[in-house]
Write a protein that holds these residues in place. Structure first.
Motif, PDB file in Angstrom:
ATOM      1  N   ARG A  47      71.107  59.317  10.269  1.00 48.84           N
ATOM      2  CA  ARG A  47      70.356  60.314   9.500  1.00 48.84           C
ATOM      3  C   ARG A  47      71.287  61.301   8.809  1.00 48.84           C
ATOM      4  O   ARG A  47      71.004  61.757   7.693  1.00 48.84           O
ATOM      5  CB  ARG A  47      69.377  61.059  10.423  1.00 48.84           C
ATOM      6  N   PHE A 104      66.500  58.891   5.085  1.00 48.35           N
ATOM      7  CA  PHE A 104      66.382  59.977   6.052  1.00 48.35           C
ATOM      8  C   PHE A 104      65.196  59.723   6.990  1.00 48.35           C
ATOM      9  O   PHE A 104      65.300  59.859   8.213  1.00 48.35           O
ATOM     10  CB  PHE A 104      66.211  61.313   5.332  1.00 48.35           C
ATOM     11  N   ARG A 120      74.364  68.133   7.206  1.00 52.35           N
ATOM     12  CA  ARG A 120      74.553  66.781   7.725  1.00 52.35           C
ATOM     13  C   ARG A 120      75.314  66.799   9.052  1.00 52.35           C
ATOM     14  O   ARG A 120      74.913  66.154  10.035  1.00 52.35           O
ATOM     15  CB  ARG A 120      75.296  65.930   6.698  1.00 52.35           C
TER      16      ARG A 120
END
Length: 440
Positions: free
Chosen positions: A121, A130, A194
């Motif tokens: 992800r 995602f 992230r």
């Protein structure tokens, strides 16, 4: 009490092993786990620690994720509903997987899926990837969600309250920790959302390693010979639950099972609305992003100590309805505060909503109290949780749509309060002193 003794207690809930060293599939499902109870308890806590960061780590950074991936408010609302959808869809497979491979193997695989999903992800370049990688992580969480009460019932039947408290405390700690430190971690790693959410794959790797150790040790011991069954009673017990008169239990016709499912769904709705939208509610009220993350952590973290106490209290009560009504009333008070003074009383509202979230460990404890055997618990857990998560699906999405349509949080808060009132009713019904094997 030893794990071997616990396995003997629940032997009627597992298929009888063949003499000698059985095939791998049979061994996984039936072998006695020759490990100390403390190691299984550590594994239980580590697995629980990984059941919420996939969700709560995202909430404080949802605005950044939306901006980077181009999500609308409706799509973001859908994103907050994905956990419940995955829990419902994948959770229903847990009983079959547990019968086939054993709960230890399934939880080990579930933790591996969580680690892989969270890692992938953080690399997603678009909304589709995602969502897909999130679904992988949530699939692992889903089967583990179902099997936590089953493992407690099977290996710790005389300590349901304390062991439920242990793993729900760890679950709350994971949710609160992810909510509190994800933003600082992301900032320290170059303001990267992230990396902020990707680091949560590491605890899942550790949990998978512990459960794999338990699994390997269990595989190393030859299965015990099957005990002779009286008639066909044992065979029937492996395929169907029965009432005292011998008639089969059908969960779709059980008022107790439906009451638990409805209560589970309503408390899950409230929990995922809070996990998905509470930081944004505070940010829209003028609270800085970092402070909103800490407030969210307070809401999640307050349930850490309470989650160890509340299930033990619940298991000592014949009826859990009054306790559930008190917890839900705290939620109503928190919603009222968010309506009247979201900024000025933010800490108080976060605390009240944290107390309300303790309905979840009570719901898990009741799964172990409303069935008479481990086999009954796995079926009831799968039915109540999967049905409950289906019920909870529209809630976070509706909140997102109402907020985007009206431009405020007043109408969403009214909707949330109405659901909390229904939760009180369902909690009183689910908290009655009954078993699914008792019938109507």
């Amino acid at each position: 009490m030893s794990l071997a003794k616990h396995d003997r207690i629940s032997a009627e809930d597992a298929p009888a092993p063949a003499a000698g060293r059985p095939p791998l599939r049979t061994a996984l499902a039936t072998a006695v786990t020759p490990v100390a109870p403390w190691l299984l308890a550590v594994g239980l806590a580590l697995a629980a620690l990984n059941l919420r960061p996939a969700i709560s780590a995202l909430a404080p950074l949802l605005e950044e994720v939306r901006a980077d991936l181009g999500m609308s408010g409706t799509v973001a609302g859908l994103l907050t509903s994905v956990p419940a959808l995955c829990f419902a869809v994948f959770g229903i497979t847990a009983p079959a997987l547990s019968r086939k491979y054993g709960p230890v193997a399934v939880v080990a695989a579930g933790m591996a899926a969580v680690a892989a999903g969270l890692g992938l992800r953080s690399l997603a370049g678009g909304t589709g990837v995602f969502l897909a990688s999130s679904a992988l992580a949530l699939a692992g969480i889903a089967v583990s969600n179902i099997l936590m009460p089953v493992i407690v019932k099977r290996y710790f039947p005389d300590r349901i309250g304390s062991m439920t408290g242990l793993y729900t405390m760890a679950l709350s700690l994971g949710a609160a920790g992810a909510g509190a430190i994800t933003v600082p971690v992301a900032a320290a790693l170059g303001d990267s959302w992230r990396l902020g959410i990707g680091v949560w794959a590491l605890p899942a790797v550790l949990a998978a390693a512990v459960w794999l150790t338990v699994l390997i040790r269990g595989r190393s011991v030859p299965a015990a010979p099957a005990a002779p069954a009286a008639g066909n009673g044992t065979a029937r017990a492996t395929t169907a639950m029965t009432r005292p008169d011998g008639t089969p239990v059908r969960l779709l016709r059980s008022p107790t099972a439906w009451a638990l499912a409805c209560f589970f769904g309503l408390q899950a709705t409230a929990a995922y609305i809070i996990m998905g939208w509470l930081p944004q509610i505070f940010r829209d009220a003028g609270v800085p992003a970092g402070t909103a993350g800490v407030l969210f952590a307070v809401a999640m973290g307050l349930s850490v100590p309470l989650s160890f106490v509340v299930p033990r209290l619940a298991t000592r009560m014949r009826r859990q309805g009054p306790l559930l009504a008190v917890l839900a009333s705290c939620g109503l008070a928190g919603y009222a505060g968010l309506w009247l003074a979201p900024h000025g009383g933010a800490w108080a509202w976060a605390a009240l909503l944290g107390i309300a979230n303790c309905s979840f460990p009570v719901a898990l404890a009741m799964l172990g109290l409303r069935a008479r055997s481990a086999h009954g618990v796995v079926r009831l857990s799968a039915f109540a949780q999967s049905t409950g998560y289906l019920i909870s699906l529209p809630g976070p999405l509706i909140v997102g749509v109402l907020n985007e349509t009206t431009g405020s949080w007043h109408l969403p808060l009214l909707f949330m309060a109405a659901l909390m009132a229904l939760q009180i009713v369902a909690g009183v019904l689910a908290g009655r002193d009954r078993h699914i094997e008792d019938g109507a």
